[in-house]
Write a protein that holds these residues in place. Structure first.
Motif, PDB file in Angstrom:
ATOM      1  N   VAL A 179      43.285  68.679  57.971  1.00  0.00           N
ATOM      2  CA  VAL A 179      43.923  68.058  56.815  1.00  0.00           C
ATOM      3  C   VAL A 179      45.442  67.993  57.019  1.00  0.00           C
ATOM      4  N   ARG A 180      46.011  66.827  56.711  1.00  0.00           N
ATOM      5  CA  ARG A 180      47.448  66.611  56.869  1.00  0.00           C
ATOM      6  C   ARG A 180      48.191  66.516  55.544  1.00  0.00           C
ATOM      7  N   GLU A 181      47.481  66.194  54.472  1.00  0.00           N
ATOM      8  CA  GLU A 181      48.158  65.991  53.183  1.00  0.00           C
ATOM      9  C   GLU A 181      48.684  67.287  52.572  1.00  0.00           C
ATOM     10  N   PHE A 182      48.143  68.422  52.993  1.00  0.00           N
ATOM     11  CA  PHE A 182      48.595  69.715  52.485  1.00  0.00           C
ATOM     12  C   PHE A 182      48.978  70.595  53.665  1.00  0.00           C
ATOM     13  N   CYS A 183      49.956  71.463  53.446  1.00  0.00           N
ATOM     14  CA  CYS A 183      50.488  72.233  54.567  1.00  0.00           C
ATOM     15  C   CYS A 183      50.917  73.621  54.103  1.00  0.00           C
ATOM     16  N   GLY A 184      51.265  74.455  55.084  1.00  0.00           N
ATOM     17  CA  GLY A 184      51.879  75.734  54.764  1.00  0.00           C
ATOM     18  C   GLY A 184      53.327  75.530  54.333  1.00  0.00           C
ATOM     19  N   HIS A 185      53.975  76.611  53.959  1.00  0.00           N
ATOM     20  CA  HIS A 185      55.305  76.485  53.354  1.00  0.00           C
ATOM     21  C   HIS A 185      56.081  77.783  53.460  1.00  0.00           C
ATOM     22  N   GLY A 186      57.400  77.636  53.419  1.00  0.00           N
ATOM     23  CA  GLY A 186      58.234  78.808  53.290  1.00  0.00           C
ATOM     24  C   GLY A 186      57.999  79.479  51.954  1.00  0.00           C
ATOM     25  N   LEU A 187      58.227  80.787  51.918  1.00  0.00           N
ATOM     26  CA  LEU A 187      58.094  81.527  50.657  1.00  0.00           C
ATOM     27  C   LEU A 187      58.898  82.809  50.756  1.00  0.00           C
ATOM     28  N   GLY A 188      58.876  83.560  49.696  1.00  0.00           N
ATOM     29  CA  GLY A 188      59.628  84.793  49.574  1.00  0.00           C
ATOM     30  C   GLY A 188      59.896  85.005  48.097  1.00  0.00           C
ATOM     31  N   ARG A 189      61.150  84.875  47.715  1.00  0.00           N
ATOM     32  CA  ARG A 189      61.469  84.924  46.287  1.00  0.00           C
ATOM     33  C   ARG A 189      61.165  83.596  45.605  1.00  0.00           C
ATOM     34  N   LEU A 190      60.998  82.533  46.390  1.00  0.00           N
ATOM     35  CA  LEU A 190      60.487  81.259  45.892  1.00  0.00           C
ATOM     36  C   LEU A 190      59.031  81.123  46.308  1.00  0.00           C
ATOM     37  N   PHE A 191      58.222  80.495  45.453  1.00  0.00           N
ATOM     38  CA  PHE A 191      56.803  80.290  45.726  1.00  0.00           C
ATOM     39  C   PHE A 191      56.635  79.280  46.864  1.00  0.00           C
ATOM     40  N   LEU A 223      34.643  69.550  58.076  1.00  0.00           N
ATOM     41  CA  LEU A 223      33.509  69.316  58.959  1.00  0.00           C
ATOM     42  C   LEU A 223      33.463  67.858  59.417  1.00  0.00           C
ATOM     43  N   GLY A 224      34.004  66.963  58.608  1.00  0.00           N
ATOM     44  CA  GLY A 224      34.041  65.541  58.929  1.00  0.00           C
ATOM     45  C   GLY A 224      35.445  65.049  59.200  1.00  0.00           C
ATOM     46  N   LYS A 225      35.797  63.936  58.585  1.00  0.00           N
ATOM     47  CA  LYS A 225      37.114  63.337  58.770  1.00  0.00           C
ATOM     48  C   LYS A 225      38.188  64.160  58.038  1.00  0.00           C
ATOM     49  N   PRO A 226      39.451  64.004  58.433  1.00  0.00           N
ATOM     50  CA  PRO A 226      40.514  64.816  57.831  1.00  0.00           C
ATOM     51  C   PRO A 226      40.975  64.350  56.457  1.00  0.00           C
ATOM     52  N   TRP A 227      40.513  63.180  56.003  1.00  0.00           N
ATOM     53  CA  TRP A 227      41.115  62.564  54.825  1.00  0.00           C
ATOM     54  C   TRP A 227      40.633  63.217  53.529  1.00  0.00           C
ATOM     55  N   VAL A 228      41.551  63.306  52.574  1.00  0.00           N
ATOM     56  CA  VAL A 228      41.254  63.914  51.278  1.00  0.00           C
ATOM     57  C   VAL A 228      41.664  62.968  50.154  1.00  0.00           C
ATOM     58  N   LYS A 229      41.181  63.254  48.958  1.00  0.00           N
ATOM     59  CA  LYS A 229      41.633  62.529  47.772  1.00  0.00           C
ATOM     60  C   LYS A 229      41.806  63.517  46.634  1.00  0.00           C
ATOM     61  N   LEU A 230      42.658  63.165  45.691  1.00  0.00           N
ATOM     62  CA  LEU A 230      42.949  64.012  44.541  1.00  0.00           C
ATOM     63  C   LEU A 230      42.134  63.538  43.350  1.00  0.00           C
ATOM     64  N   LEU A 231      41.483  64.473  42.664  1.00  0.00           N
ATOM     65  CA  LEU A 231      40.695  64.125  41.496  1.00  0.00           C
ATOM     66  C   LEU A 231      41.590  63.888  40.282  1.00  0.00           C
ATOM     67  N   SER A 232      40.997  63.377  39.218  1.00  0.00           N
ATOM     68  CA  SER A 232      41.763  62.958  38.039  1.00  0.00           C
ATOM     69  C   SER A 232      42.426  64.117  37.315  1.00  0.00           C
ATOM     70  N   ASP A 233      42.001  65.374  37.587  1.00  0.00           N
ATOM     71  CA  ASP A 233      42.650  66.517  36.934  1.00  0.00           C
ATOM     72  C   ASP A 233      44.048  66.768  37.483  1.00  0.00           C
ATOM     73  N   ALA A 237      41.708  68.780  45.194  1.00  0.00           N
ATOM     74  CA  ALA A 237      41.655  67.894  46.356  1.00  0.00           C
ATOM     75  C   ALA A 237      40.299  68.068  47.036  1.00  0.00           C
ATOM     76  N   VAL A 238      39.646  66.954  47.347  1.00  0.00           N
ATOM     77  CA  VAL A 238      38.315  66.984  47.962  1.00  0.00           C
ATOM     78  C   VAL A 238      38.311  66.102  49.206  1.00  0.00           C
ATOM     79  N   THR A 239      37.337  66.331  50.071  1.00  0.00           N
ATOM     80  CA  THR A 239      37.194  65.471  51.247  1.00  0.00           C
ATOM     81  C   THR A 239      36.691  64.104  50.807  1.00  0.00           C
ATOM     82  N   ARG A 240      37.251  63.062  51.392  1.00  0.00           N
ATOM     83  CA  ARG A 240      36.839  61.695  51.030  1.00  0.00           C
ATOM     84  C   ARG A 240      35.384  61.419  51.413  1.00  0.00           C
ATOM     85  N   ASP A 241      34.953  62.013  52.524  1.00  0.00           N
ATOM     86  CA  ASP A 241      33.583  61.760  52.975  1.00  0.00           C
ATOM     87  C   ASP A 241      32.588  62.805  52.473  1.00  0.00           C
ATOM     88  N   LYS A 242      33.055  63.680  51.566  1.00  0.00           N
ATOM     89  CA  LYS A 242      32.230  64.724  50.947  1.00  0.00           C
ATOM     90  C   LYS A 242      31.719  65.761  51.951  1.00  0.00           C
TER      91      LYS A 242
END
Length: 275
Positions: A179-191, A223-233, A237-242
């Motif tokens: 997955v490319r749409e989400f990643c790790g991040h710096g943190l510490g005193r900031l989330f 398990l499948g393709k890397p692509w994701v989509k965001l639900l209406s909430d 985030a879910v896999t596009r190909d389920k």
């Protein structure tokens, strides 16, 4: 050009795009917050069973966080109303706890971030619910391997892209999507802070890793393709190909000689099979 900022506990910390370099007080704060996060996951492990609702698990996470002298960093964050994220099967990340119950064969990620004495301990693990099919178990195992391979590349003098390149190379051996749409991040005193830690990258690129840097590594492998989509909430985030998705996350700090994992399990329950 990458900007670094040396800080200590007396400084006002802003999300200003700079990569923070922390001193000994930061490492001590992150050890305490990280170990609380890991203990919370250890303590809820026996609850992850068929018939238990994700809302019940969220309630327990909140109870354990408060008992540990911390508060859940997710509660109230950009309007989020829960103490953790619980992502089942094809949910990639940010699954919202609810009355939904776990079922035999599910794979589940639980992501917790206690805020303790001003420091964020951010970690997640996968759990197997009942009798899980072999292909799902293998996805979970390979995702954990991706995490640890990425952490092994997090060395002083290396480049941030070395982490993502190693993760992607390992996942591709199994024809999994990273997955490319989400990643790790710096943190510490900031989330969430700089840098962004992309899990599919080119080796030798990105900021140099320096002692004092704190960030998460949290590969999401499909398990499948890397692509994701965001639900209406607006969160889930879910896999596009389920297809199934798995994730593990540690918070680490770069040291003079390597790195330190702040969120390792006190009980040695790092992955399914350990617990």
């Amino acid at each position: 050009m990458t900007e670094y900022q040396v800080i200590d506990s007396r400084d006002t910390v802003l999300r200003d795009g700079t990569i923070k370099l922390h001193g000994p007080d930061g490492y001590e704060g992150m050890r305490k917050a990280g170990q609380l996060a890991a203990r919370i996951l250890d303590e809820i492990t026996p609850m992850v069973q068929p018939g238990v609702s994700t809302g019940e698990l969220d309630d327990k996470v909140r109870e354990l966080t408060l008992d540990g002298g911390a508060v859940p960093a997710t509660m109230g964050y950009r309007g989020y109303a829960h103490s953790c994220c619980i992502s089942i099967n094809h949910v990639v990340c940010h699954g919202i706890p609810s009355e939904k119950t776990l079922k035999d064969g599910d794979i589940v990620n639980i992501d917790v971030t206690p805020l303790l004495d001003g420091w964020h301990g951010d970690t997640s693990r996968m759990f197997l619910v009942g009798d899980v099919p072999l292909k799902a178990r293998r996805l979970v195992d390979v995702t954990y391997e991706c995490l640890m391979i990425g952490i092994d590349k997090a060395q002083p003098g290396a480049r941030l892209g070395d982490i993502g390149a190693a993760i992607e190379e390992h996942a591709r051996q199994f024809r999994y999507g990273v997955v490319r749409e989400f990643c790790g991040h710096g943190l510490g005193r900031l989330f969430h802070d700089a840098p962004e830690v992309v899990h599919a990258a080119k080796a030798g690129t990105g900021p140099e890793l320096k002692p004092g840097m704190f960030f998460t590594i949290e590969p999401m492998i499909n398990l499948g393709k890397p692509w994701v989509k965001l639900l209406s909430d607006g969160w889930t985030a879910v896999t596009r190909d389920k297809s199934l998705s798995a994730q593990f996350e540690h918070s680490i700090g770069i040291t003079e000689t390597g790195n330190e994992i702040f969120t390792g399990s006190p009980k040695g329950w790092h992955k399914p099979g350990d617990y």
